[in-house]
Design an enzyme around this catalytic site. Structure first.
Site, PDB file in Angstrom:
ATOM      1  N   GLY A   1       0.709  -1.244   0.013  1.00  0.00           N
ATOM      2  CA  GLY A   1      -0.091  -0.060   0.007  1.00  0.00           C
ATOM      3  C   GLY A   1       0.985   1.187  -0.020  1.00  0.00           C
ATOM      4  O   GLY A   1       1.798   1.052   0.106  1.00  0.00           O
TER       5      GLY A   1
ATOM      6  N   GLY B   1      -6.517  -4.553  -0.944  1.00  0.00           N
ATOM      7  CA  GLY B   1      -6.079  -5.285  -2.170  1.00  0.00           C
ATOM      8  C   GLY B   1      -6.319  -6.848  -1.995  1.00  0.00           C
ATOM      9  O   GLY B   1      -7.679  -7.292  -1.826  1.00  0.00           O
TER      10      GLY B   1
ATOM     11  N   GLU C   1      -0.073 -10.968   4.166  1.00  0.00           N
ATOM     12  CA  GLU C   1       0.190  -9.801   5.019  1.00  0.00           C
ATOM     13  C   GLU C   1      -0.247 -10.356   6.398  1.00  0.00           C
ATOM     14  O   GLU C   1       0.407 -10.190   7.470  1.00  0.00           O
ATOM     15  CB  GLU C   1      -1.170  -8.779   4.778  1.00  0.00           C
ATOM     16  CG  GLU C   1      -0.500  -7.946   3.754  1.00  0.00           C
ATOM     17  CD  GLU C   1      -1.677  -7.066   3.559  1.00  0.00           C
ATOM     18  OE1 GLU C   1      -1.480  -6.245   2.714  1.00  0.00           O
ATOM     19  OE2 GLU C   1      -2.670  -7.130   3.828  1.00  0.00           O
TER      20      GLU C   1
END
Ligand code: 5RP
Length: 225
Positions: A26, A97, A103
């Protein structure tokens, strides 16, 4: 310097020689990657990185940061990533996303996880501003959607950009974008989603951060758990 950049630079101060550092995804995470590269170039910082997405891996590579693949690591020293929402108990909503699987793996694997954001990400409860992304195995999506509806969820498969099909994540899965009753607390929702068959991963990061760094009007507030 904008607040996203400021907060990313503050988190980069916690990076030390020899660390294996997880790179988020990001715009805020991008500033962190840029700062690591600057420190490597100008200060001789020696780090190895592991990326949460292809886009961050490519950015790190283009900046000559040493990078290893996720399958070759068993833990990392520090993970720094942005968030879409941050609630008062430091639960995060992530995964706007399609990289929430990696993540969350990095968030869990990190000795220290610092979430970085500007104050626009602060919310009263998770799900206030965004739907909750839930990555599902494609063949299970209907059954999983029905299970989530039984929990009070409403929503549907995320369409692709052209709106002529469905969004496919980095791992070949679909995403159900769902809303739930705001009275359901983050822990309960986290547990319910994690226990639903067909769910690969979801965007609620409950009890995973060590600190959230919030930038507002040129100042950074470090909130440690
Ligand atoms: C991607 C994420 C991002 O960290 C989140 O969307 C925040 O992005 P940005 O820093 O661009 O505001 O969770 O999956």
């Amino acid at each position: 310097m904008n607040d996203k950049q400021l907060v990313a630079l503050q988190a980069a101060k916690y990076v030390q020689d020899g660390m294996l550092v997880g790179l988020g995804t990001g715009s805020t995470a991008n500033y962190f990657i840029d700062e690591l590269a600057r420190r490597q170039r100008e200060e001789g910082l020696k780090v190895t990185t592991v990326a949460s997405s292809t886009i961050s891996a490519q950015k790190a590579q283009s900046l000559q940061l040493p990078i290893v693949a996720l399958e070759h690591i068993s833990g990392i020293d520090l993970y720094v990533d942005g968030a879409d929402e941050i609630s008062p108990d430091k639960t995060l909503l992530k995964g706007r996303g399609s990289d929430l699987v990696k993540e969350k793996l990095l968030a869990k694997a990190a000795q220290q996880f610092i979430a970085v954001a500007d104050e626009s990400k602060l919310v009263d409860y998770i799900g206030q501003n965004f739907v909750i992304p839930i990555e599902v195995i494609p063949f299970a999506w209907q059954l999983t959607k029905r299970s989530l509806e039984a929990l009070g969820g409403t929503g549907d498969l995320r369409p692709n950009a052209a709106k002529d099909g469905y969004w496919i994540t980095s791992h070949g899965n679909y995403v159900l974008d769902m809303k739930f009753d705001p009275s359901l607390d983050a822990k309960s929702l986290n547990d319910l989603l994690s226990n639903t068959p067909g769910v690969v991963e979801h965007g609620i990061f409950y009890s995973l951060v060590d600190a959230v760094f919030i930038a507002a009007n040129g100042d950074v507030d470090e909130r440690w758990a």
